[in-house]
Design a protein around this motif. Structure first.
Motif, short mmCIF file in Angstrom:
data_model
loop_
_atom_site.label_atom_id
_atom_site.label_comp_id
_atom_site.label_asym_id
_atom_site.label_seq_id
_atom_site.Cartn_x
_atom_site.Cartn_y
_atom_site.Cartn_z
N ARG A 125 1.10 -1.59 -0.27
CA ARG A 125 0.02 -0.05 0.22
C ARG A 125 1.15 1.41 -0.14
NH1 ARG A 125 -5.65 0.29 1.38
NH2 ARG A 125 -5.39 -1.05 3.08
N PRO A 126 1.36 1.74 -0.58
CA PRO A 126 2.22 2.73 -1.09
C PRO A 126 2.07 4.34 -1.08
CG PRO A 126 1.18 2.62 -3.83
CD PRO A 126 0.41 1.52 -2.46
N LYS A 127 0.68 4.41 0.44
CA LYS A 127 0.73 5.76 0.42
C LYS A 127 1.65 6.44 0.94
CE LYS A 127 -2.92 7.68 4.21
NZ LYS A 127 -3.93 7.66 5.01
N ILE A 152 1.51 -6.57 -6.08
CA ILE A 152 0.13 -5.34 -6.34
C ILE A 152 0.09 -4.29 -5.16
CG2 ILE A 152 -2.43 -6.21 -5.96
CD1 ILE A 152 -2.40 -9.40 -6.45
N LEU A 153 -0.48 -3.28 -5.81
CA LEU A 153 -0.39 -2.44 -5.19
C LEU A 153 -2.16 -1.86 -4.83
CD1 LEU A 153 1.82 0.08 -7.66
CD2 LEU A 153 2.59 -1.17 -5.84
N ASN A 154 -1.82 -2.28 -4.18
CA ASN A 154 -3.75 -2.01 -3.23
C ASN A 154 -4.01 -0.18 -2.64
OD1 ASN A 154 -5.83 -2.85 -2.43
ND2 ASN A 154 -4.46 -2.73 -0.11
N GLY A 155 -4.90 0.06 -2.57
CA GLY A 155 -5.32 1.22 -2.46
C GLY A 155 -5.01 2.26 -3.70
N VAL A 156 -4.39 2.15 -5.14
CA VAL A 156 -4.20 3.10 -5.21
C VAL A 156 -5.34 3.45 -6.67
CG1 VAL A 156 -2.76 3.51 -7.43
CG2 VAL A 156 -1.93 2.32 -5.49
N SER A 157 -5.35 4.24 -6.87
CA SER A 157 -6.72 4.88 -7.99
C SER A 157 -5.95 4.57 -9.26
CB SER A 157 -6.72 6.59 -7.96
OG SER A 157 -5.72 7.14 -8.28
N ALA A 158 -6.96 4.26 -9.88
CA ALA A 158 -6.26 4.37 -11.26
C ALA A 158 -5.97 5.34 -11.66
CB ALA A 158 -7.85 3.46 -12.51
N GLY A 159 -6.28 5.95 -11.70
CA GLY A 159 -5.00 7.39 -12.19
C GLY A 159 -3.55 7.61 -11.73
N LEU A 176 1.42 -6.73 -10.97
CA LEU A 176 0.54 -7.91 -11.46
C LEU A 176 -1.10 -6.90 -11.24
CD1 LEU A 176 1.81 -11.41 -10.34
CD2 LEU A 176 2.37 -10.37 -12.37
N GLY A 177 -0.41 -5.52 -10.96
CA GLY A 177 -1.93 -4.78 -11.51
C GLY A 177 -1.97 -3.93 -9.90
N PHE A 178 -3.47 -3.52 -10.01
CA PHE A 178 -3.75 -2.69 -8.71
C PHE A 178 -4.88 -3.03 -8.11
CE2 PHE A 178 -5.44 -0.46 -12.05
CZ PHE A 178 -6.64 0.63 -11.83
N LEU A 179 -5.57 -2.30 -6.81
CA LEU A 179 -6.62 -2.94 -6.29
C LEU A 179 -7.18 -0.97 -5.26
CD1 LEU A 179 -8.92 -4.90 -6.12
CD2 LEU A 179 -8.51 -4.83 -3.12
N PRO A 180 -7.72 -0.68 -6.52
CA PRO A 180 -8.28 0.93 -6.41
C PRO A 180 -9.13 0.89 -4.71
CG PRO A 180 -9.68 0.24 -7.38
CD PRO A 180 -9.13 -0.77 -7.56
N GLY A 217 -8.46 -4.08 -12.19
CA GLY A 217 -7.30 -3.56 -11.97
C GLY A 217 -5.98 -4.68 -11.92
N ILE A 218 -6.42 -6.10 -11.37
CA ILE A 218 -5.60 -6.82 -11.63
C ILE A 218 -5.25 -8.09 -12.93
CG2 ILE A 218 -4.91 -9.01 -9.89
CD1 ILE A 218 -5.88 -7.35 -7.45
N ASP A 219 -3.86 -8.45 -12.85
CA ASP A 219 -3.64 -9.27 -14.50
C ASP A 219 -3.53 -10.66 -13.10
OD1 ASP A 219 -2.68 -10.45 -16.44
OD2 ASP A 219 -1.48 -9.56 -17.46
#
Length: 449
Positions: A125-127, A152-159, A176-180, A217-219
């Motif tokens: 979670r890259p906050k 996997i990046l968590n808590g990241v917006s698509a933008g 491998l993707g993200f979960l917004p 968001g996740i591959d």
């Protein structure tokens, strides 16, 4: 012995609070909607996270704990419980390298992944970070031997995903993707962790919203391809010898107040010859009929003190049965229920002490138990590993076992007799199957009277 080549992944985290359960649940549901046959597991002794896995899949999630079981046993568990045509997903515990005593990676998610040859994906979670994110991931990748194969990046917006992805990839692992953030799918927590799955009336809707986000968001294709690189597993498990020549009936408290159980404990009891009979101390009036033993697991009795206290007929039924010699195992919340009172609310009154809730963790973590005298589970001097995690404090914790943590800290605790074990520590029967066999034998002895 049978070999299992089914694909599997371990979803690890940088630490507690990074969103392991949220991401795991989202991926499980997304893969389930694609028709994948799934089995879910939790690294370590946690009870609550597996409830969410179970809520998604409709089949039990199982704990994999290298403090309780050796590497051969853990590999056997995985081989036994993932279908040959299925897919295994393991959720890590705490931070990837966090193990016994906090100073080793023994029994950590990293240890489990290495021991089972399972590729691991790090949830980050890259906050409040930018380039430091790459340094953090690089540290996890290079700190010790591991099977990390993606992020996997968590808590990241698509933008913001492309910005963080570019930074994260500097650490040498594929993203491998993200979960917004999905505010409508947030799962509240409390003192022992997340609220339990059964308490959320809209849980299915929350899980589906998370799965929608994972699909976008996740591959998932890349995750499935990575899972195919897991090493084959061999099941060396031999069924336990029955502890009784005839079935014994053990009543198991299962409701919102008593819901902390290891699924493998039920397996062990059944292998030994027990029939498990669920009942609710909250809503039933009396114990089930014709039972030979009683199993009171942990949970949240403190949240249901009033309802438990008001069910006086059930309290009296349990007290009478135990005082008349019904073989009983009562762990943590089950132990609290057997006291005179909890926060002033009347409980079953079996044991001569009371308890109250505090705002901090009491002695917790992995412990080795040594019996101070002969009892239901073992003879004096018998040893087995247990786990303790609670906020309650009893006036008297008992003195029938000596508890020793890996760091050397020791204390006496637990109440035991030839028909009773009651204490804060949770038991894991597969770690020492003889304690479960002794329980079942005592139940059979009573049944035969």
């Amino acid at each position: 012995m049978t070999q299992n080549n089914a694909p599997r992944l371990l979803l690890a985290g940088t630490g507690s609070g990074c969103g392991k359960t949220t991401v795991t649940t989202a991926i499980l549901r997304a893969l389930q909607r694609r028709g994948v046959t799934l089995s879910a597991f939790k690294c370590g002794p946690d009870y609550i996270d597996p409830m969410f896995h179970t809520a998604v899949l409709g089949v039990p999630s199982r704990n994999l704990d290298l403090f309780f079981e050796d590497e051969v046993g853990i590999r056997s568990q995985l081989a036994r419980h993932i279908r040959p045509d299925g897919f295994g997903v393991i959720e890590g515990v705490m931070g990837f390298y966090d193990g016994v005593s906090g100073t080793t990676d023994t029994a950590s998610a990293a240890h489990l992944a290495r021991a089972t040859g399972t590729p691991a994906v790090l949830i980050v979670r890259p906050k409040g970070q930018s380039l430091s994110l790459a340094a953090q991931i690089h540290g996890f990748r290079t700190f010790a031997e591991n099977t990390l194969a993606g992020v996997i990046l968590n808590g990241v917006s698509a933008g913001m995903y492309s910005f963080y992805k570019q930074i994260a990839e500097k650490a040498g692992l594929p993203v491998l993707g993200f979960l917004p953030p999905v505010p409508e799918a947030e799962i509240p927590d409390r003192h022992l962790g997340l609220v339990t799955a059964d308490e959320l009336s809209d849980l299915r809707e929350k899980i589906d919203r998370l799965a929608d986000a994972a699909e976008e968001g996740i591959d998932l294709h890349a995750l499935c391809a990575l899972a195919q690189t897991a090493k084959p597993l061999t099941d060396t498990h031999m069924p336990l010898a029955r502890a009784t020549d005839f079935p014994v009936r053990i009543a198991v408290a299962k409701d919102r107040a008593f819901c902390f159980y290891y699924e493998d404990n039920f397996d062990v009891l059944r292998e030994l010859g027990a029939e498990l009979v669920p009942f609710s101390p909250l809503t039933d009036e009396r114990l089930p009929e014709n039972i030979d033993g009683l199993y009171l697991g942990g949970g949240y009795p403190e949240l249901y003190e009033k309802q438990l206290s008001e069910n006086e007929i059930m309290r009296d039924s349990i007290k009478t049965a135990i005082l008349n010699g019904l073989p009983t195992v009562a762990e943590c919340g089950g132990f609290l229920y057997l006291l005179q009172s909890l926060d002033g609310a009347a409980m079953a009154g079996v044991l001569p002490t009371s308890a109250h809730m505090t705002h901090r963790l009491q002695p917790f973590g992995y412990v080795t138990f040594t019996a101070n005298s002969d009892n239901l589970l073992c003879e004096a001097g018998g040893q087995f590993p247990v786990h303790e995690f609670h906020y309650a404090q009893a006036v008297d914790n008992g003195t029938d076992f000596r508890a020793v943590k890996p760091n050397g800290r020791a204390w006496d605790c637990g109440f035991a007799s030839d028909t009773l074990y009651a204490g804060f520590p949770h038991l894991y029967f597969r770690a020492k199957t003889e304690i479960a066999a002794n329980f079942v034998r005592k139940c059979a002895e009573r049944s035969g009277k």
